[in-house]
Scaffold this motif. Structure first.
Motif, short mmCIF file in Angstrom:
data_model
loop_
_atom_site.label_atom_id
_atom_site.label_comp_id
_atom_site.label_asym_id
_atom_site.label_seq_id
_atom_site.Cartn_x
_atom_site.Cartn_y
_atom_site.Cartn_z
N ILE A 3 3.20 2.91 -5.07
CA ILE A 3 2.69 3.84 -4.02
C ILE A 3 3.16 3.72 -2.77
CG2 ILE A 3 0.35 4.80 -3.06
CD1 ILE A 3 -1.07 3.57 -5.74
N ARG A 4 3.74 4.51 -2.11
CA ARG A 4 4.51 4.45 -0.85
C ARG A 4 3.25 4.44 0.24
NH1 ARG A 4 9.19 8.80 -2.04
NH2 ARG A 4 6.99 9.80 -2.90
N ASP A 66 9.47 10.53 2.74
CA ASP A 66 8.31 10.85 1.94
C ASP A 66 7.38 9.51 1.79
OD1 ASP A 66 9.13 13.49 2.10
OD2 ASP A 66 10.20 13.31 0.18
N PHE A 67 6.13 9.76 1.53
CA PHE A 67 5.07 8.78 1.02
C PHE A 67 4.04 9.40 0.60
CE2 PHE A 67 4.17 10.29 5.30
CZ PHE A 67 2.83 10.50 5.34
N ASP A 68 3.18 8.48 -0.07
CA ASP A 68 2.16 9.06 -1.06
C ASP A 68 0.67 8.76 -0.68
OD1 ASP A 68 4.03 9.33 -3.04
OD2 ASP A 68 4.11 7.19 -3.06
N LEU A 69 0.49 7.82 0.49
CA LEU A 69 -0.57 7.45 1.09
C LEU A 69 -0.67 7.30 2.47
CD1 LEU A 69 -3.60 6.31 0.76
CD2 LEU A 69 -2.75 3.84 -0.02
N PRO A 108 0.80 14.05 1.63
CA PRO A 108 0.81 12.79 1.00
C PRO A 108 -0.31 12.90 -0.24
CG PRO A 108 -0.21 12.19 2.90
CD PRO A 108 0.38 13.50 3.09
N ALA A 109 -0.35 12.44 -1.34
CA ALA A 109 -1.36 12.66 -2.35
C ALA A 109 -2.89 12.00 -2.00
CB ALA A 109 -1.06 12.04 -3.70
N TYR A 165 -7.98 13.22 -1.10
CA TYR A 165 -6.91 13.22 -2.31
C TYR A 165 -6.71 15.07 -2.54
CZ TYR A 165 -11.63 13.23 -4.23
OH TYR A 165 -13.01 13.35 -4.47
N ASN A 363 -5.00 6.61 -9.59
CA ASN A 363 -3.61 7.17 -9.66
C ASN A 363 -3.02 6.90 -10.82
OD1 ASN A 363 -0.85 8.11 -8.38
ND2 ASN A 363 -0.33 6.10 -8.90
N ILE A 369 1.01 10.31 -8.83
CA ILE A 369 2.38 10.18 -8.31
C ILE A 369 3.32 10.12 -9.42
CG2 ILE A 369 3.79 8.76 -6.87
CD1 ILE A 369 1.14 7.90 -5.28
N LYS A 370 4.31 11.03 -9.48
CA LYS A 370 5.52 10.88 -10.43
C LYS A 370 6.42 10.25 -9.91
CE LYS A 370 2.88 13.89 -12.65
NZ LYS A 370 2.32 13.60 -13.93
#
Length: 371
Positions: A3-4, A66-69, A108-109, A165, A363, A369-370
């Motif tokens: 998770i980025r 790009d990041f997820d969190l 981000p997610a 989220y 997650n 997150i794919k």
């Protein structure tokens, strides 16, 4: 896939320390305007190649990978009871909208934000309503909880954690966190002289808190607030950036520790901690008093003494390791005042570990997150 994370208002690395403990996270960048905090962050972690900006208002979202969190404890002075509570009328109070700007650009997610409890009620709740409305407009579902760090470490530190989220399946699976049992503060067996001993939050040693014997216990360690008519408690007061500023006029502020002794101990110049003298400042129980002079004052230590928490203790009460503390002290040569400030401005690491572990689990459960 890790998770980025983009680490905004990163301080000395509370979120990163928690994420590193858990594993399964990586960092794409960080931001803070405090040069000492940034130096500490870079000393504790390898950040080469990561995006950095020293002003949230100047963050260029086109340059951020790009990041997820998105994480961040955005400045709380505008909302805190210790400040003027000007909210959005304080420039620091509008920094939340820089987080919102980044969310709008990068989607981000998840996000995890932290602030002080009054953010929910200041301006009759209008500030918190505006924050939630903006997050909702951006498409995020939100949950929040006021968590007291005393459930993790012996420090009374209530903070609001706001989790968001995009996937509605996450509802109720990250917050609320339920944790009721805390840890006691106990002394490390490091054989330091009284007043220099460092107390450990993990509970492994000689003396215990007032909960194990009360005020009348023998050779016990007690937590008090650092002002007149101190109150004794089992947990430290909330560590602040001004932990070393001495006696406070605010009731219950600036935690200290109290030592209880048996016997009567001759002491020279009881109002001064540092003096030039031959021999110890405090003599053993029953020893003769110090030689009378025209310049020295004398007294006896009968019930005990109160001292400030050491910077190392403050780091421990925030959940940072001794290794991290000594790395900052030795490699950066930071003064006590800067170490106190770093600790007081940070977030309790074990609380973040709990939240991030739940976020990581949800997650994985829903494969949000794919790769």
């Amino acid at each position: 896939m890790a998770i980025r994370i983009l680490d905004m208002f990163c301080g000395m690395s509370a979120f990163r320390t928690a994420a590193e403990q858990l594993g399964g996270f990586s960092f794409v960048g960080y931001c803070d305007n405090d040069p000492t905090a940034v130096a500490a962050y870079r000393t504790l972690y390898q950040t080469e190649g990561e995006y950095f900006c020293d002003d949230a208002r100047a963050v260029n979202t086109d340059e951020i990978p790009d990041f997820d969190l998105l994480v961040g404890g955005f400045p709380c002075v505008a909302f805190s009871a210790a400040g003027a509570r000007k909210a959005f009328d304080d420039p620091r109070g509008t920094l939340f909208f820089e987080l919102a700007r980044i969310l709008a650009a990068k989607h981000p997610a998840f996000f995890v934000f932290e602030n002080v409890p009054p953010i929910r009620t200041i301006c009759e709740g209008q500030v918190f309503t505006a924050i939630l409305s903006e997050l909702s407009r951006l498409g995020y579902l939100c949950e929040w909880q006021c968590i007291d760090g005393a459930a993790y470490l012996p420090q009374s530190r209530k903070r609001v954690f706001l989790v968001g989220y995009l996937d509605p399946r996450c509802a109720g699976e990250i917050l609320p966190v339920e944790r009721k049992s805390g840890k006691t503060l106990s002394e490390l067996t490091d054989h330091q002289t009284q007043g220099k001993r460092v107390y450990d939050a993990n509970g492994a040693a000689i003396t215990q808190t007032a909960s194990c014997g009360g005020f009348g216990g023998k050779t016990g360690l007690y937590l008090v607030d650092y002002n007149e008519n101190s109150k004794f408690t089992d947990t430290a007061r909330c560590i602040t950036a001004r932990q070393d500023s001495g006696m406070s006029h605010r009731k219950g502020e600036h935690s200290a520790v109290f030592f209880e002794y048996d016997g009567v101990y001759p002491i020279i110049n009881p109002d001064r901690e540092t003096i030039r003298q031959n021999g110890p400042r405090i003599r053993p129980n029953g020893a003769p008093a110090h030689c009378l002079t025209v310049v020295d004052r004398h007294g006896i230590l009968h019930h005990g003494w109160i001292r400030r928490l050491h910077p190392q203790e403050c780091f421990r009460l925030m959940g940072f390791s001794d290794e991290q503390f000594f790395k900052l002290r030795t490699e950066l040569g930071l003064s006590d005042s800067k170490l106190y400030k770093l600790a007081g401005n940070s977030i309790m690491v074990p609380v973040l570990v709990d939240i991030l572990s739940r976020l990581k689990a949800v997650n994985k459960k829903y494969e949000i997150i794919k790769e």
